[in-house]
Motif scaffolding. Structure first.
Motif, PDB file in Angstrom:
ATOM      1  N   LEU A  81       0.820  -1.215   0.000  1.00 41.07           N
ATOM      2  CA  LEU A  81       0.000   0.000   0.000  1.00 41.07           C
ATOM      3  C   LEU A  81       0.857   1.270   0.000  1.00 41.07           C
ATOM      4  N   THR A  82       2.179   1.097   0.049  1.00 40.20           N
ATOM      5  CA  THR A  82       3.115   2.227  -0.087  1.00 40.20           C
ATOM      6  C   THR A  82       4.050   1.900  -1.259  1.00 40.20           C
ATOM      7  N   PRO A  83       3.504   1.853  -2.489  1.00 40.16           N
ATOM      8  CA  PRO A  83       4.229   1.283  -3.628  1.00 40.16           C
ATOM      9  C   PRO A  83       5.415   2.084  -4.152  1.00 40.16           C
ATOM     10  N   PHE A  84       5.621   3.287  -3.674  1.00 38.26           N
ATOM     11  CA  PHE A  84       6.715   4.098  -4.209  1.00 38.26           C
ATOM     12  C   PHE A  84       7.879   4.220  -3.239  1.00 38.26           C
ATOM     13  N   GLY A  85       7.974   3.285  -2.303  1.00 35.05           N
ATOM     14  CA  GLY A  85       9.081   3.252  -1.370  1.00 35.05           C
ATOM     15  C   GLY A  85       8.644   3.482   0.067  1.00 35.05           C
ATOM     16  N   PHE A  86       9.530   3.144   0.983  1.00 32.92           N
ATOM     17  CA  PHE A  86       9.309   3.326   2.411  1.00 32.92           C
ATOM     18  C   PHE A  86      10.656   3.234   3.112  1.00 32.92           C
ATOM     19  N   LEU A  93       7.309  -0.846  -5.723  1.00 29.45           N
ATOM     20  CA  LEU A  93       6.687  -2.168  -5.587  1.00 29.45           C
ATOM     21  C   LEU A  93       6.952  -3.015  -6.830  1.00 29.45           C
ATOM     22  N   TRP A  94       6.924  -2.405  -8.001  1.00 26.56           N
ATOM     23  CA  TRP A  94       7.091  -3.135  -9.250  1.00 26.56           C
ATOM     24  C   TRP A  94       8.537  -3.525  -9.504  1.00 26.56           C
ATOM     25  N   GLU A  95       9.463  -2.809  -8.887  1.00 23.27           N
ATOM     26  CA  GLU A  95      10.880  -3.149  -9.031  1.00 23.27           C
ATOM     27  C   GLU A  95      11.333  -4.184  -7.997  1.00 23.27           C
ATOM     28  N   ALA A  96      10.641  -4.255  -6.872  1.00 22.53           N
ATOM     29  CA  ALA A  96      11.058  -5.132  -5.768  1.00 22.53           C
ATOM     30  C   ALA A  96       9.843  -5.794  -5.117  1.00 22.53           C
ATOM     31  N   THR A  97       9.022  -6.404  -5.925  1.00 22.17           N
ATOM     32  CA  THR A  97       7.771  -7.005  -5.439  1.00 22.17           C
ATOM     33  C   THR A  97       8.001  -7.964  -4.281  1.00 22.17           C
TER      34      THR A  97
END
Length: 135
Positions: A81-86, A93-97
């Motif tokens: 739910l925080t797909p652009f990093g944390f 999310l799409w680079e490191a699913t």
């Protein structure tokens, strides 16, 4: 308790860097407080706020032998739910699913068998906790 890196990498997969180190650190802390005689092994609680809440849920999912229960306040438990990093994760999310999925205690909620008190507020000012995760 096994500390061999190769065994841990197999056990924790790509989330090794976070989950494996988290469990190893918790095991060391629990062992030490028991050794010092300041804690009873069956009465140790884990708790945290924000990222500490995320940690609490992960520890109850991946190291249930260490704690009798947990208290988690204002945490974000589903990293998808925080797909652009944390935190220090700059990949999307799409680079490191796998990392997002394996680090999310939400994805391991079925492993949590000990009681956990989740505390959130509708007006939670923690930017890492989306309203969607409060309901």
């Amino acid at each position: 308790m096994e500390r061999d890196d190769q065994v841990s990498k197999k056990r924790w997969g790509s989330a090794y860097c976070y989950v494996g180190q988290l469990v190893a650190s918790a095991e060391a802390a629990v062992e030490e407080v028991i050794r010092r005689g300041v804690a009873h092994p069956k009465k140790i609680v884990v708790g945290g706020h924000s990222y500490g809440a995320f940690m609490t849920a992960n520890l109850l999912a991946h190291a249930p032998h260490l704690f009798c229960c947990g208290i988690a306040r204002s945490g974000a438990y589903n990293r998808t739910l925080t797909p652009f990093g944390f935190q220090n994760e700059d990949r999307t999310l799409w680079e490191a699913t796998n990392t997002y999925v394996e680090m999310s205690p939400f994805m391991s909620a079925n492993k949590i068998k000990k009681p956990i008190l989740l505390i959130h507020g509708e007006e939670d000012n923690n930017p890492g906790t989306l309203t969607m995760q409060v309901r």
